[in-house]
Design a protein around this motif. Structure first.
Motif, PDB file in Angstrom:
ATOM      1  N   ASP A 102      45.074 -12.489  -9.269  1.00 47.92           N
ATOM      2  CA  ASP A 102      43.963 -12.588  -8.331  1.00 47.92           C
ATOM      3  C   ASP A 102      42.816 -11.646  -8.710  1.00 47.92           C
ATOM      4  N   ASN A 129      35.334 -17.145 -10.349  1.00 43.69           N
ATOM      5  CA  ASN A 129      36.592 -16.557  -9.905  1.00 43.69           C
ATOM      6  C   ASN A 129      37.742 -17.466 -10.342  1.00 43.69           C
ATOM      7  N   ASP A 130      38.521 -17.002 -11.317  1.00 43.50           N
ATOM      8  CA  ASP A 130      39.666 -17.779 -11.811  1.00 43.50           C
ATOM      9  C   ASP A 130      40.956 -17.409 -11.100  1.00 43.50           C
ATOM     10  N   GLY A 131      40.884 -16.497 -10.142  1.00 40.17           N
ATOM     11  CA  GLY A 131      42.089 -16.047  -9.466  1.00 40.17           C
ATOM     12  C   GLY A 131      42.409 -16.851  -8.222  1.00 40.17           C
ATOM     13  N   THR A 132      43.284 -16.257  -7.416  1.00 37.70           N
ATOM     14  CA  THR A 132      43.766 -16.968  -6.219  1.00 37.70           C
ATOM     15  C   THR A 132      43.323 -16.296  -4.936  1.00 37.70           C
ATOM     16  N   THR A 133      42.592 -15.200  -5.029  1.00 37.01           N
ATOM     17  CA  THR A 133      42.084 -14.516  -3.847  1.00 37.01           C
ATOM     18  C   THR A 133      40.605 -14.208  -4.057  1.00 37.01           C
ATOM     19  N   PRO A 169      38.097 -17.879  -4.461  1.00 34.23           N
ATOM     20  CA  PRO A 169      38.943 -18.342  -5.561  1.00 34.23           C
ATOM     21  C   PRO A 169      38.588 -19.763  -5.992  1.00 34.23           C
ATOM     22  N   GLY A 170      38.505 -19.960  -7.288  1.00 39.05           N
ATOM     23  CA  GLY A 170      38.200 -21.260  -7.842  1.00 39.05           C
ATOM     24  C   GLY A 170      36.743 -21.652  -7.764  1.00 39.05           C
TER      25      GLY A 170
END
Length: 338
Positions: free
Chosen positions: A41, A78-82, A128-129
């Motif tokens: 994240d 943002n390549d994370g999950t949060t 995220p994303g």
């Protein structure tokens, strides 16, 4: 010169960590803290915005007159999950240890590119994303000196208990006016280590500092040689790597070994530089040669010692011969007196 950013990666390289997405290795000034491995994240990427300057640019490159302004943008993904909360700011560049170009830290005052580039906001939150474009303005003061400057746009993530992790994109700025590329060789010194062989050759070390005294970003192609009196007994050093890119005002210390140098009493060490000017399109132009020389006295102690020993033997032989002759004359005189 400002200290390098703590625990950051090489300025013009790409850093691959097991849990951090590598940001476009072709970009300059891409960095991430080399502290503990980042969680999934905490992964993000940056790229240049697509606009009138083009799309898919590897970095920012501008030519602007003093007092001029322009607008551009940086895209954060943002390549994370949060969600990610990142600081966004501009910073000056400098040549760090090892020859890489790096950016000064946020708490270090920038006086050039970092002071002339202003982001529309000091920080940004990216879901995220998703991606967010942060506009920035390049605004030159009326008294901006002509020449080339380097800096960057930085996105920085600070987490409790961890060093800052950051990603950035290089800004190369050409301020309109006369370009005066110039390099000088300073503190040139020759040190000779000698040889125990009276008729042999020793090694020398030529040390010097390359100083970018002009207003253009330059690389130096180098050659070093040592010669004896009347330019005889010349010896050239082996191949020397080009210097890193030196920003105006930067210095670069060099130490070059030269093998097989005869102790010829007075040695002349010569350093030859060919400044290389690279334009925004990547074309390289060699400029006028810069040559600097210095002298060093080398005493061939082994040879002098051998000469002293030989002279001593000659003197001892002559003394012995003279004494023997005097003894014979005294003996002859004694015999005749009987």
């Amino acid at each position: 010169m400002c200290p390098p950013r703590p625990r950051t990666t090489t300025a013009f390289g790409a850093l691959a960590q097991a849990t951090v997405v590598v940001l476009l290795a072709a970009l300059g000034f891409l960095g991430v803290g080399a502290g503990p491995a980042a969680a999934a994240d905490g992964s993000w990427a940056v790229r240049t915005a697509s606009n009138d300057f083009g799309s898919g640019r590897q970095n920012y490159s501008y030519t602007l007159d003093p007092g001029g302004q322009l607008k551009d943008g940086i895209v954060i993904v943002n390549d994370g999950t949060t969600p990610l909360h990142l600081a966004v700011y501009a910073a000056d560049a400098f040549t760090a240890e090892g020859g890489r170009l790096d950016l000064v830290t946020k708490d270090t005052k920038s006086t050039k590119v970092g002071a002339w580039v202003h982001t529309d906001r000091p920080d940004v939150t990216v879901r995220p994303g998703e991606s967010v474009e942060v506009p920035f303005t390049v605004a030159l003061p009326d008294n901006a000196a002509p020449g080339e400057y380097m800096g960057g746009i930085v996105t920085s993530l600070t987490q409790a208990g961890e060093a800052d992790r950051w990603r950035g994109i290089r800004i190369r700025l050409r301020v309109g006016g006369e370009l005066k590329p110039r390099l000088s060789v300073e503190d040139l010194y020759v040190r000779y280590s000698g040889t125990p062989n009276p008729f042999g050759k020793g090694d020398a070390t030529v040390s010097y500092t390359i100083h970018n005294t002009g207003n253009a970003i330059l690389t130096a192609r180098q050659a070093v040689s040592i010669s004896g009196p009347f330019e005889g007994l010349g010896v050239h050093a082996g191949r020397i790597d080009d210097s890193p890119q030196l920003l105006p005002g930067d210095t670069w210390k060099v130490s070059v070994p030269v093998r097989g140098v005869a102790p010829a009493l007075r040695l002349t060490g010569t350093v030859t530089l060919i400044p290389l000017l690279t334009d925004a399109a990547g074309s390289v132009a060699p400029l006028a040669v810069v040559e600097t020389a210095t002298h060093a006295w080398t005493i061939p102690w082994a040879l002098l010692l051998l000469l002293v020993v030989l002279c001593g033997l000659v003197v001892a032989g002559l003394t012995f011969r003279r004494r023997r002759r005097q003894a014979k004359l005294r003996e002859d005189a004694r015999v005749q007196a009987m």
